[in-house]
Write a protein that holds these residues in place. Sequence first.
Motif, mmCIF file in Angstrom:
data_model
loop_
_atom_site.group_PDB
_atom_site.id
_atom_site.type_symbol
_atom_site.label_atom_id
_atom_site.label_comp_id
_atom_site.label_asym_id
_atom_site.label_seq_id
_atom_site.Cartn_x
_atom_site.Cartn_y
_atom_site.Cartn_z
ATOM 1 N N ALA A 172 0.970 -1.296 -0.079
ATOM 2 C CA ALA A 172 -0.420 0.272 0.020
ATOM 3 C C ALA A 172 1.176 1.163 -0.070
ATOM 4 C CB ALA A 172 -0.811 0.097 1.278
ATOM 5 N N PRO A 173 1.946 1.173 0.580
ATOM 6 C CA PRO A 173 2.703 2.550 0.697
ATOM 7 C C PRO A 173 3.170 2.748 -0.462
ATOM 8 C CG PRO A 173 3.420 1.014 3.037
ATOM 9 C CD PRO A 173 2.135 0.457 2.114
ATOM 10 N N LEU A 174 3.870 1.780 -0.834
ATOM 11 C CA LEU A 174 4.835 1.646 -2.482
ATOM 12 C C LEU A 174 3.170 2.004 -3.547
ATOM 13 C CD1 LEU A 174 7.548 1.323 -3.592
ATOM 14 C CD2 LEU A 174 6.767 -1.169 -4.097
ATOM 15 N N ILE A 175 2.095 1.589 -3.285
ATOM 16 C CA ILE A 175 1.728 2.205 -4.627
ATOM 17 C C ILE A 175 0.578 3.454 -3.569
ATOM 18 C CG2 ILE A 175 -1.275 2.018 -5.095
ATOM 19 C CD1 ILE A 175 -0.802 -0.960 -4.611
ATOM 20 N N LEU A 176 0.585 4.233 -2.704
ATOM 21 C CA LEU A 176 0.339 5.008 -2.436
ATOM 22 C C LEU A 176 1.262 6.493 -2.821
ATOM 23 C CD1 LEU A 176 -1.686 4.660 0.404
ATOM 24 C CD2 LEU A 176 -2.410 4.974 -1.385
ATOM 25 N N LEU A 177 2.824 5.796 -3.039
ATOM 26 C CA LEU A 177 3.688 6.596 -3.033
ATOM 27 C C LEU A 177 4.468 7.192 -4.704
ATOM 28 C CD1 LEU A 177 6.158 8.880 -1.970
ATOM 29 C CD2 LEU A 177 7.608 6.255 -2.122
ATOM 30 N N SER A 178 3.948 5.785 -5.115
ATOM 31 C CA SER A 178 4.477 5.596 -6.662
ATOM 32 C C SER A 178 2.794 6.542 -7.426
ATOM 33 C CB SER A 178 4.381 4.695 -7.837
ATOM 34 O OG SER A 178 5.303 3.647 -6.934
ATOM 35 N N ILE A 179 1.883 6.368 -7.161
ATOM 36 C CA ILE A 179 0.324 7.334 -7.625
ATOM 37 C C ILE A 179 0.943 8.669 -7.338
ATOM 38 C CG2 ILE A 179 -1.594 7.749 -7.307
ATOM 39 C CD1 ILE A 179 -2.364 4.660 -6.998
ATOM 40 N N TRP A 180 1.483 8.830 -5.700
ATOM 41 C CA TRP A 180 1.770 10.963 -5.616
ATOM 42 C C TRP A 180 2.777 11.391 -6.748
ATOM 43 C CZ3 TRP A 180 -0.635 13.885 -2.485
ATOM 44 C CH2 TRP A 180 -0.633 15.166 -1.521
ATOM 45 N N GLY A 181 3.747 9.854 -6.493
ATOM 46 C CA GLY A 181 4.829 10.692 -7.449
ATOM 47 C C GLY A 181 4.807 11.163 -8.803
ATOM 48 N N TRP A 182 3.645 10.199 -9.940
ATOM 49 C CA TRP A 182 3.443 10.391 -11.053
ATOM 50 C C TRP A 182 2.574 11.223 -11.201
ATOM 51 C CZ3 TRP A 182 1.015 5.101 -13.584
ATOM 52 C CH2 TRP A 182 1.491 5.586 -14.946
ATOM 53 N N VAL A 183 1.894 11.815 -10.382
ATOM 54 C CA VAL A 183 0.566 12.534 -10.409
ATOM 55 C C VAL A 183 1.466 14.542 -10.061
ATOM 56 C CG1 VAL A 183 -1.102 14.234 -9.572
ATOM 57 C CG2 VAL A 183 -1.885 11.245 -9.594
ATOM 58 N N PHE A 184 2.478 13.794 -9.642
ATOM 59 C CA PHE A 184 2.757 15.447 -9.128
ATOM 60 C C PHE A 184 4.435 15.732 -9.963
ATOM 61 C CE2 PHE A 184 0.263 15.427 -5.646
ATOM 62 C CZ PHE A 184 -0.635 16.490 -6.075
#
Length: 132
Positions: free
Chosen positions: A110-122
């Motif tokens: 979950a943290p890896l997925i959320l961190l990757s989505i956050w990084g991709w968006v911003f």
Amino acid sequence: MKIQGKMFVWLSAFLLVVAVVYGVWSKEPAGTTALFLAFGLSIMIGFYLGFTARRVDVGPQDNKEADVADDAGEVGFFSPHSWQPLGLGLGAAVAFLAVAVGWWLMYFAAPLILLSIWGWVFEYYRGENRTQ
């Protein structure tokens, strides 16, 4: 877009006929349900494309005299050097592994997925790519 809408409407009519014939002939609920769901998805896409075609200008695909080059142009912007999809893929792999091995692996996924989505968006809001 009109032609694509018509294609999906014809596909949905075909799927409806196939679903009814398959359901009556085989009496098997899973395949019949899948065919009716495919019919529903196809009619939704056909309705959307037909509805959108009335609101936008006529495209080259609707002109019988158009050349292939008439539809050429920019497709979109694709990030050439992003590492975020790799992290998202690894997170998804760990999440799917959690289904087979144990749910405790979700605490790592979950943290890896959320961190990757956050990084991709911003990704283009910070750093050297900020002005693109």
